[in-house]
Design a protein around this motif. Structure first.
Motif, PDB file in Angstrom:
ATOM      1  N   ALA A 129       0.844  -1.363   0.021  1.00 14.60           N
ATOM      2  CA  ALA A 129       0.071   0.012   0.024  1.00 14.60           C
ATOM      3  C   ALA A 129       1.037   1.226  -0.055  1.00 14.60           C
ATOM      4  O   ALA A 129       0.515   2.225  -0.696  1.00 14.60           O
ATOM      5  CB  ALA A 129      -1.145   0.025   1.228  1.00 14.60           C
TER       6      ALA A 129
ATOM      7  N   PRO B  26      -3.419   3.883  -6.970  1.00 12.77           N
ATOM      8  CA  PRO B  26      -3.929   4.162  -8.506  1.00 12.77           C
ATOM      9  C   PRO B  26      -4.901   2.788  -8.504  1.00 12.77           C
ATOM     10  O   PRO B  26      -5.758   2.977  -9.644  1.00 12.77           O
ATOM     11  CB  PRO B  26      -2.523   3.546  -9.167  1.00 12.77           C
TER      12      PRO B  26
ATOM     13  N   GLY C 174       5.942 -10.938  -3.616  1.00 10.38           N
ATOM     14  CA  GLY C 174       5.626 -10.378  -2.336  1.00 10.38           C
ATOM     15  C   GLY C 174       3.947 -11.017  -2.362  1.00 10.38           C
ATOM     16  O   GLY C 174       3.905 -11.986  -1.217  1.00 10.38           O
TER      17      GLY C 174
ATOM     18  N   SER D 242       2.680 -13.423  -3.964  1.00 10.54           N
ATOM     19  CA  SER D 242       2.642 -15.067  -3.752  1.00 10.54           C
ATOM     20  C   SER D 242       2.919 -15.557  -2.467  1.00 10.54           C
ATOM     21  O   SER D 242       2.556 -16.464  -1.717  1.00 10.54           O
ATOM     22  CB  SER D 242       3.015 -15.636  -4.876  1.00 10.54           C
TER      23      SER D 242
HETATM   24  P1  ADP Z   1       5.667  -6.573  -6.140  1.00 14.61           P
HETATM   25  O1  ADP Z   1       7.085  -6.822  -5.324  1.00 14.61           O
HETATM   26  O2  ADP Z   1       5.944  -6.286  -7.669  1.00 14.61           O
HETATM   27  O3  ADP Z   1       5.212  -5.413  -5.336  1.00 14.61           O
HETATM   28  P2  ADP Z   1       3.778  -8.083  -5.151  1.00 14.61           P
HETATM   29  O4  ADP Z   1       3.523  -9.775  -5.504  1.00 14.61           O
HETATM   30  O5  ADP Z   1       3.711  -7.694  -3.888  1.00 14.61           O
HETATM   31  O6  ADP Z   1       4.852  -7.557  -6.169  1.00 14.61           O
HETATM   32  O7  ADP Z   1       2.384  -7.504  -6.012  1.00 14.61           O
HETATM   33  C1  ADP Z   1       2.018  -7.911  -7.258  1.00 14.61           C
HETATM   34  C2  ADP Z   1       1.700  -6.656  -8.330  1.00 14.61           C
HETATM   35  O8  ADP Z   1       0.455  -6.236  -7.517  1.00 14.61           O
HETATM   36  C3  ADP Z   1       2.525  -5.266  -7.952  1.00 14.61           C
HETATM   37  O9  ADP Z   1       3.586  -5.545  -8.886  1.00 14.61           O
HETATM   38  C4  ADP Z   1       1.503  -4.230  -8.278  1.00 14.61           C
HETATM   39  O10 ADP Z   1       1.462  -3.994  -9.673  1.00 14.61           O
HETATM   40  C5  ADP Z   1       0.170  -4.771  -7.637  1.00 14.61           C
HETATM   41  N1  ADP Z   1      -0.001  -4.292  -6.386  1.00 14.61           N
HETATM   42  C6  ADP Z   1      -0.008  -4.778  -5.292  1.00 14.61           C
HETATM   43  N2  ADP Z   1      -0.082  -3.972  -4.201  1.00 14.61           N
HETATM   44  C7  ADP Z   1      -0.821  -3.097  -4.805  1.00 14.61           C
HETATM   45  C8  ADP Z   1      -1.787  -1.952  -4.125  1.00 14.61           C
HETATM   46  N3  ADP Z   1      -1.686  -1.808  -2.855  1.00 14.61           N
HETATM   47  N4  ADP Z   1      -1.889  -0.982  -5.272  1.00 14.61           N
HETATM   48  C9  ADP Z   1      -1.682  -1.045  -6.532  1.00 14.61           C
HETATM   49  N5  ADP Z   1      -1.226  -2.065  -6.981  1.00 14.61           N
HETATM   50  C10 ADP Z   1      -0.741  -3.106  -6.092  1.00 14.61           C
END
Ligand code: ADP
Length: 456
Positions: free
Chosen positions: A343, A374, A405, A407
């Protein structure tokens, strides 16, 4: 036999004596002849009863027990039939056992006669090909399975290998793939085996994707690093440039380290035993740690900006705490703080992040993180927890993301019987909620009222 002679002789003697008493010598001759005829008629009657029974052979409707030759013959035949009947029953029960075993097979089985008619098939084969075990008995297999690949396979008569077909219940969103193999046996008969290989093919595709993704994730920073090393080796750089290059190299090395760390975490989660319900983790402590980590990350990411995130966490808890979750503290913290970190990472500095913990009527509880970032297009939502799946690649990389993250979050939550729910609309922010079942959470003792969220 002796009985037969004895009865015949006695009847003769009786006939002779009676005939003699009644009419002298002529009377004796007529009496003997009459006695002989009577004996013959009685014997014929018994013989006919036995012959009638032989014709039907019903073991439950035996003629009255009788002595003599006919009695013995009857007895022998009856014993023979009884033994045969037992043998047939035994064979039938063996056959039933075999069919029950074939029915229990996890694979589809179809028995075909020499002309390709279905003699028998199990339930799995029915599900694979849409057969009806009763209705389709003795139907031609080629008429029921119309897949062109299968038709060609059946016609080729080369059954050294199998063929892969689309299952009957296959749909574009839920494909079903079957591996089908025919094994000839006996005189022209065939056994057809079908196996659902959908999961196998999916696992293989996932393995290929995974290897490609890992290679890509490691190769990109490695290429950048190699480029910097070459630059440092070949060019004379100023101390400032040197420092800048080294900082960029450290960033790439860190990125690789993060990917490897994430992968190790996932493999550890897959290998380690399921968390029991013996250890209870304080929710308040978890929230405090999430708040500390979230605020520190926010400060780091917005250090060069005029605005900072507004972060809202539940109010300091009453003395008895907020309750407890049964599970592994480090795993729970990593999952919940990951949601807070995401977040922070994806919400602009002017935005706000609200973390809540609330109890449900069914005794379960929900941890949620709401942001004004977004948001995410609904088409991405089902895939967010896949390894290396990213919506915003550049923001993910800029903020040290690995694409692993969520997963990791999913794995941890599955291990704790919890479910992740993502509610997001593009441009309107996202809410990531974790539902813990009643079996995994307990309220604080003496809890009268739960605290409401307040500004942090
Ligand atoms: P990353 O390490 O890329 O953040 P995550 O597995 O944690 O990988 O998240 C996967 C994808 O989900 C992110 O790349 C992002 O595009 C989207 N995402 C995760 N949390 C949010 C959020 N709070 N707001 C917007 N997009 C998010």
């Amino acid at each position: 036999m002796a009985w037969r002679i004895l009865v015949f002789s006695l009847s003769q003697v009786l006939g002779l004596l009676l005939g003699w008493w009644y009419g002298g010598a002529w009377g004796a001759a007529v009496g003997g002849a009459l006695a002989g005829w009577c004996w013959f008629a009685a014997d014929l009657g018994r013989g006919l009863r036995v012959l009638r029974w032989f014709r039907h052979g019903d073991l439950d409707a035996l003629p009255q027990p009788m002595h003599g030759l006919w009695g013995q013959a009857l007895d022998r035949v009856r014993r023979l039939l009884r033994a045969q009947q037992l043998q047939i029953q035994e064979r039938e029960s063996q056959l039933d056992d075999i069919f029950a075993a074939l029915q229990a097979s996890p694979n589809g089985l179809v028995l075909l006669d020499s002309e390709g008619h279905i003699e028998w098939c199990n339930q799995i084969a029915c599900a694979h090909f849409g057969f009806d075990a009763e209705r389709d008995r003795m139907q031609l297999l080629g008429n029921l399975v119309r897949d062109p690949d299968f038709t060609a396979y059946l016609a080729s008569k080369d059954y050294a290998h199998g063929v892969v077909l689309q299952g009957r219940s296959s749909t574009p969103s839920r494909p079903v793939r079957l591996s089908v193999h025919i094994y000839p046996h006996g005189q022209g008969r065939k056994l057809m085996l079908s196996r659902d290989i959908t999961a196998l093919e999916q696992a293989e595709a996932m393995r290929r994707d995974f290897v490609a993704n890992v290679s890509h994730e490691i190769r990109t920073p490695l290429t950048v690093l190699t480029g910097f090393v070459e630059t440092l080796q070949t060019l004379k750089l100023s101390p400032e440039e040197n420092e800048r290059y080294l900082a960029l190299m450290a960033q790439q090395a860190m990125r690789m380290q993060n990917v490897v760390q994430g992968l190790l975490t996932l493999s550890r989660l897959e290998d380690s035993p399921w968390p029991g319900k013996g250890e209870w983790v304080s929710v308040q402590r978890l929230l405090e740690q999430c708040a500390d980590e979230g605020r520190a990350l926010s400060q780091l990411l917005t250090r060069n900006q005029s605005q900072h995130h507004t972060m809202v966490f539940p109010l300091p808890a009453p003395a008895e705490g907020l309750g407890e979750i049964a599970g592994i503290q480090s795993e729970l913290l990593s999952a919940l703080s990951n949601l807070v970190a995401n977040a922070v990472r994806y919400t602009p500095a002017s935005g706000s992040i609200t973390v809540k913990w609330r109890w449900l009527d069914d005794g379960g509880a929900v941890f949620s993180v709401q942001d004004t970032g977004p948001g995410i297009d609904p088409k991405h939502v089902p895939r967010l927890t896949e390894r290396f799946y990213r919506v915003d690649h550049s923001r993910s990389r800029e903020t040290g993301g690995t694409g692993l993250g969520l997963s990791i979050v999913k794995h941890v939550l599955q291990r704790h019987d919890a479910v992740l729910e993502i509610d997001s609309k593009p441009g309107r922010g996202s809410t990531f909620s974790v539902h813990f079942p009643a079996s995994r959470v307990r309220k604080p003792h003496n809890a009268l009222a739960m605290p409401t969220p307040g500004a942090g």
